[in-house]
Design an enzyme around this catalytic site. Structure first.
Site, PDB file in Angstrom:
ATOM      1  N   ASP B 369       0.821  -1.208   0.000  1.00  0.00           N
ATOM      2  CA  ASP B 369       0.000   0.000   0.000  1.00  0.00           C
ATOM      3  C   ASP B 369       0.855   1.258   0.000  1.00  0.00           C
ATOM      4  OD1 ASP B 369       0.794  -0.725   2.587  1.00  0.00           O
ATOM      5  OD2 ASP B 369      -0.714   0.578   3.479  1.00  0.00           O
ATOM      6  N   GLU B 370       0.236   2.329  -0.447  1.00  0.00           N
ATOM      7  CA  GLU B 370       0.775   3.676  -0.353  1.00  0.00           C
ATOM      8  C   GLU B 370       2.203   3.815  -0.897  1.00  0.00           C
ATOM      9  OE1 GLU B 370      -1.824   5.480   3.241  1.00  0.00           O
ATOM     10  OE2 GLU B 370      -0.093   4.307   3.887  1.00  0.00           O
ATOM     11  N   VAL B 371       2.377   3.347  -2.125  1.00  0.00           N
ATOM     12  CA  VAL B 371       3.674   3.545  -2.779  1.00  0.00           C
ATOM     13  C   VAL B 371       3.697   4.949  -3.387  1.00  0.00           C
ATOM     14  CG1 VAL B 371       5.110   2.790  -4.706  1.00  0.00           C
ATOM     15  CG2 VAL B 371       4.028   1.102  -3.209  1.00  0.00           C
TER      16      VAL B 371
END
EC number: 3.2.1.52
Lengths: 633, 596
Positions: B369-371
């Site tokens: 997540d949240e790259v």
């Protein structure tokens, strides 16, 4: 990184350095002072022989510390231990770097040494130099033992006997306490809580002078002394600042926390822990909202029927002995216990036994339905103001409160959220507001009788319709004070203060700790959401508004309110702490600044102190932010 | 109503006319079941009706008694309560197999649960009928978790009124039989008027869960949790039949996982040398979970959400980059550098040791997540790599880079676990339904949805055949509603989510016709503002509300469950869980009067 060379540090160390509060201590001075003396245990030169530089680290069961914190540009910066010539724990760096790390921040001049020496709890001794009474002397002795026990608790964090040997022997600390002033150890409205603390080296030992004008002031001094003492996990020892002077006094005389033990019951142990945490923050009033319509857990000697009928069950009762225990525990910690039996509303089944005892209806609308017609939340209930027996009963209650708590200069009558509909249903001949006014007058009358014929100096009422115009004008500001719970922006919240009523601020929009957990009766967001963050608690300064009147407001102080519709014993600590610590600094120091970086760091340290005292305070942030001060700010 | 009349009458026969002496009867209050609610009334001396304690009343005043989560196929609670002696409970395991040790452990837990049903400050009399529990496990050789494991069970309690009560639990696996024991423990109540334990007699229950995946996520990286607090959480999960403890063990803030092959990761990454999880610690938790029917699912979040621990590897970019708001969602930033070949060896070592430690897991969570593109784009090395691959430096090219990472990581994960086990990823730009199939095979990947329950991504992903685990933050993120820890105001996903909303969060409603692709759901406790001090209160009893939604997917709303919910909270407290209080105790004692 650029480390200061050892020689530089030594040179700088020749001068003793202090800093005034509000200004940050300079990092270089810290390094310097630490280096200048053999007592500076926190730094040592990199030895060529590596093994000589591998001390035991008692907290780490044989594993070496990975990190070292060094004070760089007034901040504790984290380094890999292998990259630095010195090994210093975060705790010690925090204590010696720029920030004072005291909570609440003292209000007078402060100078703190930037070096520390090892101490041990059993090497502290007390000498009472001056005391106005035997009672005060006894209290000082007991408060000293409380402080020593807290130090001992910290020491329990050190496992076994592998205390590092190279930090030198622990110093003896002689604590000299002088109280010149009141011989009454109680926290009173006129108690002078100021104190001065001077800690200095004297030969091989340390001497602490605490001077105060009351026991409570002296006790605050001991609390400050405890705050300049900490456990260094790398040294496996308690350390104390080598020298310190603190001149301190609170901005507001009333600094409280309300806990409601009626919506849900809290065992005595929970109350004691809460009071101890209050003492750690120099709060002085435990406002015990003991009963409400949901339950009446206090078994009075003079009216045991109330708890018999009102307690949730036999396991949910406070006896008179319990109350005495709590009062004594609080007294030694400079805290008054203000017990509130809320009337005439907020009563319930506890008052339902009148008819069977031949006393008629002591209360009306008990559990009346639909509840929304007769009260603010279920169950309903309101005293019967026309039944003379109720005033006899209240006199018993008030007398017992005053006897047990020994608080006779301040009293809380409750008096919030009276339902006019409830009374209107039973008394159609009189305006319910007149009934309410008359009830309050009579309650005040029996309170005087219970108090030996004398009205307490300050009798508090919750803000309500009764404290709004045109009824406010009928109350005497010399006798009544108001605990203002309405929102800070409500006109009536200001009107009370403008009219000159001594006030305790508990604005719902800032200091209600129960808000923000949704509704307990439906799936809405609840009546007073959102959650009040500690920053919001901290930054609330209603007396500092721009209006000319606010300068003259007779604000006695404030209290955070923990109502417990949605709280049981398990969640208490994390709900109350560290937010109430934020309130404590607001009321003690009332600094003009808001939640600045320094406040985050000091509060984080204070939270760690509370945790060490056994209080399950909520974390402010990921531990990473504690390890990397300023990186999250 | 006639049934209730009988019930009260028979309860009267069993406990009212029974042994109690006059002194024991001296309770000021008693409860009576009227209009499906228990009413608290004065126990007048001249009263001739049966004196029911609150719990005894509640057991008969609701179709589901005090059961939580409510059974799904058949619930038939008899009309009798029998006094039992908790010292004479005998448990017989009738069919032998390799899961017997687990059943024995479950039987021990059952006895502990029975003794904890006595509230603090009370002690039950050692008198009453003896109880024999027969455990019939039709597949005693199964002890492995899987998404299609059979958790169903049937429970019968005899109707005879001899001096013995017989209970039989039958299931198709250890997991089902274990659930049956939990249910049986909930049929035992405490009578605080006479200080007796009572069991419901003449019971038939047939039960199985609606969703196979029912989890709790705990983040042990933002703040550290002791093994003891994790075990306590698993205990509470088992009590409400949750089956997956999702261990978000690392993040940018800390790396507490001790790896033999890569010791520096925890050496540099743990908050302190004592704040670590060794292989031994994890195996202990895994074994503890297995005995309680709870799989311990490891997550290694990558390529973002890394930082501390990786300092000396040269395999990360933008670690602690400032201003952090530019490169990540919270400090400190950090992302793996997918262009480094050595990275995948590191990952393989991590996965191998995770596979060894998390012995019983049948799935693996790869995070994802949240790259941040910006973070990767800040590295010249990465830019060069992309140019060499004839990619641009635009959004779609960074997705290709991410995909390159994920493919490589996936191969290593399969290798490390020795099988092509189901993989789980968080929803992200990579899992956007408009292009997800280009990157992730629906038969290989399960998507865990953390955006809102109204996100069109849910339908989009379902239509493309992906299997989902629901963790929509608007109902299942239990960290929401507190003050912001960076910046002002309250935290990003405020307000606090009340249990009512948790209970109402129905995956079936979100999935519509694709319900079979919903594996279940998971509540998440992210730990920026939580640690062992707040753990119990944040999770419980809200996670119990979630548990009933997952187990039963009830068509009814929270109002129908409220009084059982208040009781499950009391049960958790008696088990030693510091569960939050939902309402004044008055509401627990006065059913139906705390309406909105």
């Amino acid at each position: 990184m650029k480390m200061m060379s050892w020689g530089d540090a030594l040179w700088l160390g020749l001068t003793a350095r202090f800093a005034r509060v509000g200004r940050l201590r300079r990092a270089v001075l810290m390094l310097a002072a630490a280096a200048c003396t053999a007592a500076a245990v926190l730094y040592w030169k990199q030895q060529t022989d590596d093994s000589a530089n591998r001390p035991l680290h008692s907290m780490y069961s044989g594993i070496e510390p990975q990190w070292s914190w060094l004070c760089q540009h007034d901040r504790c910066e984290r380094y890999q231990a292998s990259d630095t010539t010195t090994l210093q724990s975060l705790q010690t760096c925090n204590m010696l770097c720029a920030s004072t790390q005291l909570w609440p921040q003292p209000t007078g001049p402060v100078s703190l040494a930037s070096a520390a020496v090892p101490v041990r709890s059993d090497r502290f001794s007390l000498k009472v130099i001056a005391s106005p009474s035997r009672d005060v002397t006894k209290h000082i002795n007991e408060a000293f033992i409380v402080m020593q026990n807290h130090m001992r608790t910290l020491e329990h964090g050190v496992v076994g006997e592998n205390r590092r040997s190279d930090i030198g022997p622990p110093r003896d600390v002689l604590v000299k306490v002088s109280v010149n002033g009141s011989g009454d150890p109680r926290m009173r409205l006129d108690t002078n809580e100021s104190y001065k603390l001077a800690l200095r080296p004297s030969g091989n030992s340390l001497v602490v002078d605490i001077t105060a004008h009351s026991f409570c002031g002296a006790r605050h001094g001991l609390e400050t002394l405890l705050q300049v003492t900490w456990l260094d996990p790398y040294a496996g020892s308690l350390l104390i600042l080598e020298a310190a002077t603190v001149v301190d006094a609170p901005r507001f005389p009333y600094r409280g926390l309300l806990l409601d033990t009626a919506r849900n019951f809290f065992p005595v142990s929970e109350l004691l822990r809460t009071i101890d945490a209050m003492a750690a923050n120099k709060l002085n009033t435990f406002h015990w909202h003991v009963s409400d319509s949901q339950s009446f857990p206090w078994k009075l000697d003079s009216a045991p029927q109330l708890a018999q009928h009102g307690a949730y069950g036999p396991g949910a009762v406070y006896t008179s002995d319990d109350v005495r225990t709590i009062v004594k525990y609080a007294r030694i910690r400079g805290i008054r216990v203000l017990m509130e039996i809320d009337t005439p509303a907020h009563v319930g089944r506890a008052f339902g036994w009148g008819p069977e005892a031949g006393l008629g209806h002591l209360a009306h609308c008990i559990e009346a339905e639909p509840w929304s017609s007769y009260c603010g939340e279920p169950p309903c209930g309101q005293l019967n103001p026309r039944n003379p027996h109720i005033y006899d009963l209240l006199e018993h209650v008030y007398r017992e409160i005053i006897q047990l708590t020994e608080v006779d200069d301040i009293f809380h009558l409750g008096g919030d959220e009276v339902s006019e509909q409830c009374w209107a249903k039973h008394f159609n001949d009189t305006d319910p507001m007149d009934l309410w006014m008359e009830f309050t007058r009579q309650a005040m009358h029996v309170l005087e009788r219970a108090n030996g014929g004398k009205a307490p100096e300050l009798t508090l009422l919750w803000s309500s319709r009764l404290t709004r115009s045109p009824y406010l004008e009928r109350l005497d500001p010399k006798r009544f004070g108001v605990q203002v719970w309405g929102a800070s922006q409500w006109p009536e919240s200001r009107a009370v203060l403008d009219a000159g009523f001594r006030s305790v601020i508990s604005h719902v929009d800032a200091w209600y700790l129960d808000c923000g957990f949704g509704s307990w009766r439906d799936s809405s967001d609840g009546h007073c959401g959102p959650y009040r963050s500690w920053q919001q608690v901290y930054e609330h300064r209603p007396w500092a508004t721009e209006t000319p009147e606010s300068a003259a407001w007779p604000v006695e102080g404030g209290a955070a309110c923990q109502w417990t519709e949605q709280l049981g014993p398990g969640g208490l600590d994390a709900r109350v702490w560290p937010r109430t610590a934020a309130l404590a600094e607001r009321l003690w120091a009332d600094r003009a600044e808001g939640a600045t970086a320094d406040v985050y760091l000091r509060l984080d340290t204070q939270r760690a102190r509370l945790v060490a005292r056994g209080v399950r305070a909520a974390p402010l942030w990921p531990r990473w932010c504690s390890h990397n001060p300023h990186a999250c700010l | 109503m006639w049934l209730q009349a009988i019930c009260i009458y028979t309860v009267f026969i069993i406990i009212g006319c029974g042994i109690p002496t006059a002194a024991e009867e001296h309770s000021l209050w008693r409860w009576t079941c009227e209009n499906n609610r228990c009413t608290k009334i004065r126990n007048e001396p001249e009263n001739k009706e049966p004196v029911l304690s609150l719990e005894a009343c509640k057991m008969f005043c609701d179709d589901y008694g005090l059961l939580w989560p409510k059974p799904t196929i058949e619930t038939n609670l008899g009309n009798f309560l029998s006094k039992i002696n908790m010292n004479t409970i005998d448990i017989q395991i009738t069919k032998q197999g390799k899961s017997d040790d687990l059943l024995t452990a479950a039987a021990d837990r059952f006895k502990t649960l029975v003794s904890s049903s006595v509230p603090k400050g009370f002690s039950a009399k050692a008198a009453g009928k003896s109880v024999t529990v027969y455990l019939v496990n039709d597949n005693p050789y199964i002890r492995e978790f899987s998404l299609d494991m059979d958790e169903s069970y049937e429970l019968y309690i005899s109707s005879t009124s001899s001096d013995k009560v017989n209970a039989t639990i039958r299931g198709n696996s250890f997991f089902g039989v274990r659930h049956g024991l939990e249910t049986l423990s909930q049929l035992i109540v405490y009578d605080d008027i006479r200080n007796n334990l009572l069991i419901v007699r003449d019971v038939t229950i047939k039960d199985r869960p609606v969703y196979p995946y029912r989890g709790i996520l705990l983040d042990t990286a933002r703040n550290f949790y002791s093994i003891e607090s994790i075990k306590r959480t698993i205990d509470a999960m088992a009590a409400v039949k949750l089956n997956t403890f999702h261990w978000h063990i690392t993040d940018s803030q800390s790396f507490p996982l001790v790896l033999q092959k890569r010791p520096n990761l925890s050496k540099l990454g743990a908050y302190s040398p004592t704040k670590v999880y060794t292989k031994q610690d994890i195996r202990e938790v895994v074994a503890y979970g297995l005995e309680r029917g709870v799989r311990v699912l490891p997550e290694f979040d990558a390529p973002a959400h890394v930082g501390e621990g990786w300092q000396d590897t040269g395999l990360t970019v933008c670690f602690k980059a400032e201003p952090w708001t530019k490169f990540c969602v919270e400090p400190p930033c950090g992302q793996l550098n997918p262009t480094k070949e050595e990275l995948y060896d590191y990952l393989e070592d991590i996965y191998v040791e995770m596979a060894e430690a998390f012995e019983s897991t049948d799935m693996f969570h790869m995070g994802g997540d949240e790259v941040s593109e910006r973070c990767w784009n800040s590295s010249e090395e990465i830019q060069n790599f992309m140019i060499q691959n004839r990619w641009n430096l635009d959004k779609s090219s960074f997705l290709k880079l991410w995909n390159y990472f994920q493919k490589n990581a996936q191969d290593r994960a399969y290798k490390a676990f020795g099988k092509r086990l189901p993989l789980i990823l968080w929803t992200s730009t990579l899992t956007d339904y408009t292009h997800v199939e280009k990157f992730l095979d629906k038969d290989e990947y399960i998507i865990q949805v953390w955006t809102t329950g109204a996100d069109p991504q849910i339908q989009g992903l379902l239509q493309k055949g992906y299997r989902l685990i629901m963790s929509n933050y608007d109902a299942l993120y239990f960290d929401c509603g507190f003050g912001a820890w960076v910046g002002s105001g309250n935290n990003w996903c405020s307000p606090y989510i009340g249990w009512q909303k948790v209970y109402g969060n129905s995956p079936a409603v979100m999935a519509l016709s694709y319900r079979d692709q919903i594996l279940g759901g998971e509540v998440a406790l992210w730990s920026e503002q939580s640690d062992p001090a707040t753990l119990d209160g944040r999770l419980w009893p809200r996670a119990a509300a979630f548990a009933e939604r997952m187990w039963a997917e009830p068509s009814t709303a929270w109002q129908d469950a409220e009084h059982r919910m208040l009781h499950v909270r009391e049960r958790l407290v008696r088990m030693g869980i510091q569960a939050e209080s939902l309402e004044p105790e008055w509401c627990y004692q006065n059913q139906g009067l705390c309406y909105g």
